[in-house]
Design an enzyme around this catalytic site. Structure first.
Site, mmCIF file in Angstrom:
data_model
loop_
_atom_site.group_PDB
_atom_site.id
_atom_site.type_symbol
_atom_site.label_atom_id
_atom_site.label_comp_id
_atom_site.label_asym_id
_atom_site.label_seq_id
_atom_site.Cartn_x
_atom_site.Cartn_y
_atom_site.Cartn_z
ATOM 1 N N ASN A 160 1.748 -46.319 13.045
ATOM 2 C CA ASN A 160 2.663 -47.397 12.670
ATOM 3 C C ASN A 160 4.099 -46.963 12.375
ATOM 4 O O ASN A 160 5.025 -47.752 12.551
ATOM 5 C CB ASN A 160 2.089 -48.224 11.512
ATOM 6 C CG ASN A 160 1.577 -47.397 10.365
ATOM 7 O OD1 ASN A 160 1.060 -46.297 10.558
ATOM 8 N ND2 ASN A 160 1.724 -47.900 9.172
ATOM 9 N N GLY A 235 -4.778 -42.406 8.328
ATOM 10 C CA GLY A 235 -5.404 -43.302 9.293
ATOM 11 C C GLY A 235 -6.407 -44.213 8.613
ATOM 12 O O GLY A 235 -6.302 -44.497 7.416
ATOM 13 N N SER A 236 -7.381 -44.670 9.388
ATOM 14 C CA SER A 236 -8.341 -45.652 8.887
ATOM 15 C C SER A 236 -9.408 -44.991 8.015
ATOM 16 O O SER A 236 -9.637 -43.782 8.101
ATOM 17 C CB SER A 236 -9.015 -46.338 10.076
ATOM 18 O OG SER A 236 -9.670 -45.355 10.857
ATOM 19 N N GLY A 240 -11.104 -41.387 8.504
ATOM 20 C CA GLY A 240 -10.971 -40.502 7.344
ATOM 21 C C GLY A 240 -12.322 -39.950 6.918
ATOM 22 O O GLY A 240 -12.444 -38.769 6.579
ATOM 23 N N GLU A 257 -4.921 -40.295 3.528
ATOM 24 C CA GLU A 257 -4.114 -41.496 3.259
ATOM 25 C C GLU A 257 -4.682 -42.585 4.134
ATOM 26 O O GLU A 257 -4.475 -42.589 5.353
ATOM 27 C CB GLU A 257 -2.637 -41.242 3.616
ATOM 28 C CG GLU A 257 -1.921 -40.264 2.716
ATOM 29 C CD GLU A 257 -1.727 -40.789 1.297
ATOM 30 O OE1 GLU A 257 -1.885 -42.003 1.068
ATOM 31 O OE2 GLU A 257 -1.447 -39.974 0.414
ATOM 32 N N CYS A 293 -0.062 -49.837 5.815
ATOM 33 C CA CYS A 293 -1.118 -49.654 4.816
ATOM 34 C C CYS A 293 -0.741 -50.308 3.501
ATOM 35 O O CYS A 293 -1.592 -50.684 2.720
ATOM 36 C CB CYS A 293 -1.375 -48.163 4.609
ATOM 37 S SG CYS A 293 0.103 -47.256 4.136
ATOM 38 N N GLU A 469 0.779 -37.748 -1.940
ATOM 39 C CA GLU A 469 1.795 -37.221 -1.026
ATOM 40 C C GLU A 469 3.194 -37.538 -1.539
ATOM 41 O O GLU A 469 3.370 -38.199 -2.549
ATOM 42 C CB GLU A 469 1.596 -37.813 0.376
ATOM 43 C CG GLU A 469 0.278 -37.373 0.987
ATOM 44 C CD GLU A 469 0.220 -37.514 2.493
ATOM 45 O OE1 GLU A 469 1.019 -38.284 3.057
ATOM 46 O OE2 GLU A 469 -0.637 -36.845 3.104
HETATM 47 P P1 NAD Z 1 -6.967 -44.361 13.162
HETATM 48 O O1 NAD Z 1 -7.871 -43.925 12.081
HETATM 49 O O2 NAD Z 1 -7.541 -45.039 14.329
HETATM 50 O O3 NAD Z 1 -6.155 -43.102 13.732
HETATM 51 C C1 NAD Z 1 -5.358 -42.290 12.904
HETATM 52 C C2 NAD Z 1 -5.293 -40.898 13.491
HETATM 53 O O4 NAD Z 1 -6.580 -40.311 13.403
HETATM 54 C C3 NAD Z 1 -4.938 -40.874 14.976
HETATM 55 O O5 NAD Z 1 -4.120 -39.752 15.226
HETATM 56 C C4 NAD Z 1 -6.290 -40.707 15.649
HETATM 57 O O6 NAD Z 1 -6.222 -40.127 16.918
HETATM 58 C C5 NAD Z 1 -6.992 -39.809 14.656
HETATM 59 N N1 NAD Z 1 -8.458 -39.854 14.651
HETATM 60 C C6 NAD Z 1 -9.257 -40.905 14.900
HETATM 61 N N2 NAD Z 1 -10.551 -40.542 14.775
HETATM 62 C C7 NAD Z 1 -10.562 -39.233 14.418
HETATM 63 C C8 NAD Z 1 -11.590 -38.289 14.139
HETATM 64 N N3 NAD Z 1 -12.873 -38.614 14.201
HETATM 65 N N4 NAD Z 1 -11.231 -37.033 13.807
HETATM 66 C C9 NAD Z 1 -9.935 -36.688 13.722
HETATM 67 N N5 NAD Z 1 -8.915 -37.533 14.003
HETATM 68 C C10 NAD Z 1 -9.232 -38.795 14.333
HETATM 69 O O7 NAD Z 1 -5.828 -45.243 12.466
HETATM 70 P P2 NAD Z 1 -4.615 -45.998 13.159
HETATM 71 O O8 NAD Z 1 -5.150 -47.174 13.884
HETATM 72 O O9 NAD Z 1 -3.723 -45.041 13.878
HETATM 73 O O10 NAD Z 1 -3.815 -46.448 11.874
HETATM 74 C C11 NAD Z 1 -4.191 -47.546 11.110
HETATM 75 C C12 NAD Z 1 -4.898 -47.148 9.843
HETATM 76 O O11 NAD Z 1 -4.170 -46.114 9.161
HETATM 77 C C13 NAD Z 1 -4.961 -48.288 8.859
HETATM 78 O O12 NAD Z 1 -6.213 -48.289 8.230
HETATM 79 C C14 NAD Z 1 -3.861 -47.975 7.888
HETATM 80 O O13 NAD Z 1 -3.991 -48.586 6.630
HETATM 81 C C15 NAD Z 1 -3.938 -46.498 7.807
HETATM 82 N N6 NAD Z 1 -2.686 -45.912 7.334
HETATM 83 C C16 NAD Z 1 -2.646 -45.405 6.077
HETATM 84 C C17 NAD Z 1 -1.452 -44.900 5.580
HETATM 85 C C18 NAD Z 1 -1.353 -44.350 4.181
HETATM 86 O O14 NAD Z 1 -0.380 -43.659 3.898
HETATM 87 N N7 NAD Z 1 -2.303 -44.628 3.296
HETATM 88 C C19 NAD Z 1 -0.317 -44.898 6.378
HETATM 89 C C20 NAD Z 1 -0.406 -45.431 7.670
HETATM 90 C C21 NAD Z 1 -1.598 -45.932 8.142
#
Ligand code: NAD
Length: 488
Positions: A160, A235-236, A240, A257, A293, A469
Site C-alpha cells: 500500500n 502484511g496480512s 504473518g 506489522e 492498516c 517500529e
Molecule cells: P500480504 O500478507 O498478502 O503480503 C505482504 C507481503 O508478504 C508481500 O510481500 C507478500 O509477497 C509476502 N508474503 C505473503 N505470504 C508470505 C509467506 N507465506 N511468507 C513470506 N512472505 C509472504 O499483505 P498485502 O495484501 O500486501 O497487504 C495488506 C495487509 O498488510 C493488510 O492486512 C494490512 O493491514 C497489512 N499492513 C499492515 C501494516 C502495519 O504497519 N501494521 C502496514 C501495511 C499493511
C-alpha cells in the site's frame, strides 16, 4: 490517458534483481508482470526470485555484514543520510512511478517519497543509541551488556505504500549494522528496485539486496532460511502467521506489522463537522483509498447524533474525487488489483445481505472504464458480529455502528481480533482518557488523527502484530544483547 508505461522512467536495469551489489537475472528465469492498477497495462516485468536467488543474496550479504557492522555508527549514519538525499533528489520521478504502480494519488506518493527519506534520516540519527548498559554490581565485578547486529536480516513489505515502507524497512536494520535483504510486495516492486539503484555507490555492495517475487516463492524462502535470524514483516495476519511459524523452526526473532479494523468512537459532545472531517481523514482515502492498516474503518457513533453525523459524513465523502492518480484535480486513486476490487465489492454485497444499509458509494465511478477504481462506500446499521464488523476489508469501506453508553462503545471497539489503532473524539478531557485507557490498541488517538512524530512507537496489540517500529525500540530490535560479567 496515454499509456502509463511511457510515463515512467525506470533507472533500475530491466528484468533484474539487486543481488549483493550486482544486477542479476533470476536463476530460474521466471518473470512477473508489474501491472498498473490505473489502466491495467503492464508497466514492467521483474524477476520472480527463488530460493536460489536468496542463496546468492545471502552469501553476498553475509560477506558485507561483517564490515558494515564493524564500522563506526557515525559512518553508517552518514551513508544513510546520503541515500536519503539521493531519494529526495529523485523525488518527482519516484512519485510518478509510485502513483502508476500503486494507484495512489501523486500528492500522497510525494509524501511517501519524503517519508522514505525521513525514515532513513531518523534511524541515522538514532544509530548511536544502539548501545548496551551497565548493571549495578558489587565492587570487584563489572557487569555490562553490549548490543551487536544480527548480521543478515530479511524484510518483507506490503503493497500500500511501497517506497515509504522500503525506506523505513531498511533504516533500522542498517543503522544497527545489519545487511538487509528486502522483498517488496508482489504487486509493487518498482520503487524498491529504484531505491536499490540509488544505493549504488553509497552502500557497500551486499549491504542491501532487493529481491522481487511472490510470498509463496522468495517470501517464504526468506522466512524459512535458518541463516536469517531476524525477520521484519509487514502484511496480512494470515501471511504473518506463516512467517512466524516458519521462523519457529529457527527460533528467529520475528516482528510483525499486521492488519487492523480500527474503531473511531464519536461521542455526542463533539463538533459534528470536525468529527466527520477526522473520520474521512483517518480512513486514509486520499493516501491509499483506504488500503491502510490504520484506517478507522469502524465508525462508532453515539445514538443521539447518529443520523445527523451520517448526513454530514456522507456530504464530505461525496466531495472526494476518484480518478487518475496523476490528475491533481483527483484525490482518491485506485485499489491495487482486479481480485482485490472484487473482494472489496464482495464485502459490500455481503454487508447489505447481513442487514447493513448502503448510504453512499461502493460502485465504479462514472467514466472510469479501466483501472481498479471504486467510490468510497459508507454503510450504516452494521451489526456487531457481522462480517463487516469483524474482518479487515483493506479498502474504502466505512462501517457505521451505533452505541448508547461509553461501556458499550468500548465493548464494540475491542470486539475484534485486531488491536492496531483506535481513536476517540469527545470534548470532555475526563471522558477521553477514561475511554482511551480501556481501548485495546497499539496506537490510541484522542481527538485525532494527528501526525505521528518520528520516534512514536508503532505496532499492534492482539493479532495486529508483534513488536514496535519507527522508534528506538525498532532500532534495538535489530540488535542482540549479550551480558558480560567481569571480575577484577
Ligand atoms: P500480504 O500478507 O498478502 O503480503 C505482504 C507481503 O508478504 C508481500 O510481500 C507478500 O509477497 C509476502 N508474503 C505473503 N505470504 C508470505 C509467506 N507465506 N511468507 C513470506 N512472505 C509472504 O499483505 P498485502 O495484501 O500486501 O497487504 C495488506 C495487509 O498488510 C493488510 O492486512 C494490512 O493491514 C497489512 N499492513 C499492515 C501494516 C502495519 O504497519 N501494521 C502496514 C501495511 C499493511
Amino acid at each position: 490517458m496515454t499509456t502509463t508505461k511511457s510515463m515512467i522512467d525506470l533507472h533500475a536495469p530491466a528484468e533484474k534483481i539487486f543481488v549483493a551489489g550486482r544486477w542479476e537475472s533470476g536463476v530460474t528465469g521466471a518473470l512477473m508482470n508489474v501491472e498498473s492498477p490505473v489502466d491495467e497495462s503492464v508497466l514492467a516485468r521483474v524477476p520472480s526470485a527463488s530460493a536460489a536467488d536468496l542463496d546468492r543474496a545471502y552469501t553476498g550479504a553475509a560477506a558485507a555484514a561483517e564490515a558494515w557492522g564493524s564500522i563506526s555508527w557515525v559512518q553508517r549514519a552518514k551513508l544513510m543520510r546520503e541515500l536519503a538525499e539521493r531519494v529526495r533528489e529523485s523525488a518527482e520521478r519516484l512519485a510518478v512511478i509510485e502513483a502508476l504502480d500503486s494507484g495512489n494519488p501523486i500528492a500522497a506518493c510525494r509524501d511517501d517519497v519524503e517519508a522514505a527519506a525521513e525514515g532513513l534520516n531518523h534511524m541515522a540519527g538514532l544509530a548511536g543509541e544502539a548501545g548496551g548498559r551497565t548493571i549495578p554490581s558489587r565492587s570487584g565485578t563489572l557487569v555490562y551488556t553490549r548490543r551487536r547486529p544480527f548480521g543478515v536480516v530479511g524484510r518483507i513489505t506490503a503493497y500500500n505504500h511501497p517506497l515509504r515502507f522500503a525506506g523505513k524497512a531498511i533504516a533500522a536494520p542498517l543503522a544497527a549494522g545489519n545487511a538487509v535483504i528486502l522483498k517488496p510486495a508482489d504487486q509493487t516492486p518498482l520503487t524498491s528496485l529504484e531505491l536499490a539503484r540509488l544505493s549504488e555507490g553509497i552502500l557497500p555492495p551486499g549491504v542491501l539486496s532487493v529481491l522481487s517475487g511472490t510470498g509463496a516463492g522468495v517470501g517464504s524462502a526468506i522466512a524459512g532460511d535458518p541463516r536469517i535470524r531476524r525477520i521484519g514483516f509487514t502484511g496480512s495476519v494470515e501471511a504473518g502467521r506463516a512467517v512466524l511459524s516458519a521462523g519457529a523452526r529457527g527460533i528467529k526473532s520475528v516482528s510483525l506489522e499486521l492488519g487492523g479494523k480500527n474503531p473511531i468512537i464519536i461521542c455526542d459532545d463533539v463538533d459534528l463537522e470536525a468529527a466527520a472531517l477526522a473520520t474521512v481523514r483517518g480512513m486514509n482515502l486520499t493516501s491509499s483509498n483506504g488500503q491502510s492498516c490504520q484506517s478507522n474503518s469502524r465508525v462508532l457513533v453515539q445514538d443521539s447524533i447518529h443520523e445527523e453525523f451520517i448526513d454530514i459524513l456522507v456530504e464530505h465523502i461525496s466531495r472526494l474525487r476518484v480518478g487518475d492518480p496523476l490528475d491533481p484535480e483527483k484525490n482518491v486513486g485506485t485499489l491495487i488489483s482486479a481480485p482485490h476490487l472484487e473482494r472489496v465489492m464482495g464485502y459490500i454485497r455481503r454487508a447489505v445481505e447481513e442487514g447493513a444499509v448502503l448510504r453512499h458509494g461502493g460502485g465504479r465511478p462514472a467514466g472510469q472504464e479501466r483501472g481498479y477504481f471504486i467510490e468510497p462506500a459508507v454503510l450504516s446499521d452494521v451489526a456487531p458480529g457481522s462480517t463487516l464488523a469483524k474482518e479487515e476489508v483493506f479498502g474504502p469501506v466505512l462501517a457505521i455502528m451505533r452505541w448508547r453508553n461509553d461501556d458499550e462503545a468500548i465493548q464494540i471497539a475491542n470486539d475484534t481480533e485486531f488491536g492496531l489503532a483506535a481513536n476517540v473524539l469527545t470534548a470532555s478531557f475526563d471522558r477521553a482518557h477514561r475511554i482511551a485507557d480501556r481501548l485495546e490498541a497499539g496506537v490510541v488517538w484522542i481527538n485525532g488523527p494527528t501526525e505521528r512524530p518520528p520516534g512514536t512507537p508503532f505496532g499492534g496489540l492482539k493479532n495486529s502484530g508483534l513488536g514496535k517500529e519507527q522508534s528506538l525500540e525498532e532500532l534495538l530490535s535489530y540488535t542482540q544483547e549479550t551480558a558480560v560479567l567481569a571480575a577484577y
